[in-house]
Design an enzyme around this catalytic site. Structure first.
Site, mmCIF file in Angstrom:
data_model
loop_
_atom_site.group_PDB
_atom_site.id
_atom_site.type_symbol
_atom_site.label_atom_id
_atom_site.label_comp_id
_atom_site.label_asym_id
_atom_site.label_seq_id
_atom_site.Cartn_x
_atom_site.Cartn_y
_atom_site.Cartn_z
ATOM 1 N N ARG A 117 22.100 111.816 44.638
ATOM 2 C CA ARG A 117 21.542 111.455 43.330
ATOM 3 C C ARG A 117 20.691 110.207 43.470
ATOM 4 N NH1 ARG A 117 24.038 106.836 42.369
ATOM 5 N NH2 ARG A 117 26.270 106.584 42.740
ATOM 6 N N GLY A 118 19.998 109.856 42.398
ATOM 7 C CA GLY A 118 19.315 108.578 42.366
ATOM 8 C C GLY A 118 20.297 107.452 42.079
ATOM 9 N N GLY A 193 23.293 108.762 36.898
ATOM 10 C CA GLY A 193 22.487 109.016 38.084
ATOM 11 C C GLY A 193 22.321 110.511 38.231
ATOM 12 N N GLY A 204 25.166 113.201 36.920
ATOM 13 C CA GLY A 204 25.146 112.979 35.472
ATOM 14 C C GLY A 204 25.617 111.614 35.046
ATOM 15 N N PHE A 205 26.689 111.570 34.223
ATOM 16 C CA PHE A 205 27.101 110.313 33.601
ATOM 17 C C PHE A 205 28.590 110.070 33.837
ATOM 18 C CE2 PHE A 205 27.573 113.591 30.318
ATOM 19 C CZ PHE A 205 28.864 113.373 29.854
ATOM 20 N N CYS A 222 25.812 99.465 40.720
ATOM 21 C CA CYS A 222 24.406 99.822 40.539
ATOM 22 C C CYS A 222 23.471 98.738 41.090
ATOM 23 C CB CYS A 222 24.097 100.095 39.062
ATOM 24 S SG CYS A 222 25.110 101.405 38.359
#
Length: 273
Positions: A117-118, A193, A204-205, A222
């Site tokens: 993911r990002g 992400g 997702g979250f 993060c």
């Protein structure tokens, strides 16, 4: 089964329509699966399978359109779960933002995964509501920024149901308290992400509900050094059942995405990796 819905008119997929080919009608039905407490690695593999299955349908649809036959609708999924303690590092993250070595991870009963993911590093654990939408955005809108903002908005509205005022900080994905510029104690309650392949999303979250926040002390969450992390329990001064938060969240997602959410009332058993 539970049903959360909001109606919308279908329109063509921009991908095929731009090529002058027939495209399937938008499918805004979302199959919601409740996974309970699930191992991170197994859940990640399941996301990858759902993503691959959807991408295969999109490939078949292009072939069908070129042959003049009818394409089929692509599915949308939403996985909701908790994880045992785990740290995940996104593609743009820095390994040094994990402050534990292998022995430290073992001492805290946590695992670590580099993922696709990002974003940077985050923590998942019991008491945290994690959501993984595997949406074909061709069914909704092809705008990843709008997608992230709507996920954030669903969380913001859910927190408002508890009488809490949350919002966004410019340039930082996620949901925060004391988010206004100059506020004395900005703190994140929900991290996000995602990955998107041919407009199909995954990851997702992660919403901190009753999360043990001490685990965040072993990372630079993060990559942000000057802001705190919080939970619904910490803000309200009481524990909140995850099932209750899910019930409040789903109608907001349905309305914002103009979707019909079909929820299985039984916990879904994950397939073996």
């Amino acid at each position: 089964m539970s049903l959360y819905s909001s109606c919308t008119a279908p329109s063509d997929s921009p991908d095929l329509a731009a090529a002058g080919l027939a495209s399937p009608a938008q499918n805004r039905v979302v199959q919601v699966q409740l996974l309970g407490l699930a191992e991170y690695e197994t859940t990640w593999a399941y996301q990858e399978k759902l993503l691959a299955d959807t991408l295969a349908i999109k490939t078949q649809n292009r072939q069908a359109a070129e042959a003049g036959t009818t394409p089929q609708n692509t599915p949308n999924h939403l996985l909701l779960c908790e994880h045992p303690p785990v740290y995940t590092l996104g593609k743009s993250g820095k390994p040094e933002h994990l402050l534990l070595d292998e022995a430290g991870l073992a001492a805290h009963g946590a695992t670590f995964h580099r993922i696709n993911r990002g974003g940077d590093i985050t923590y998942h654990g019991p008491g945290q509501l994690v959501g993984y939408p595997i949406f074909d955005l061709d069914n909704f809108f092809t705008d990843i920024h709008r997608y992230l903002r709507l996920l954030e908005e669903a969380i913001i509205l859910t927190l408002a149901d508890y009488g809490l005022r949350a919002g966004r900080i410019a340039g930082l994905t996620g949901v925060w308290f004391d988010y206004e510029e100059g506020a004395p104690n900005p703190r994140k309650i929900c991290a996000m992400g995602v990955k998107c392949s041919r407009w199909v999303t995954m990851h997702g979250f992660a919403l901190n509900v009753n999360t043990d926040l001490s685990y965040f002390g072993h990372i630079i969450p993060c990559g942000i050094t000057d802001k705190a992390v919080t939970s619904l329990q910490q803000e309200l001064g009481r524990a909140v059942p995850l099932a209750e938060v899910q019930v409040r969240l789903l109608p907001h997602l349905a309305r914002l995405f103009e979707a019909e959410l079909v929820v299985s009332t039984a916990t879904t058993a994950l397939p073996a990796s």
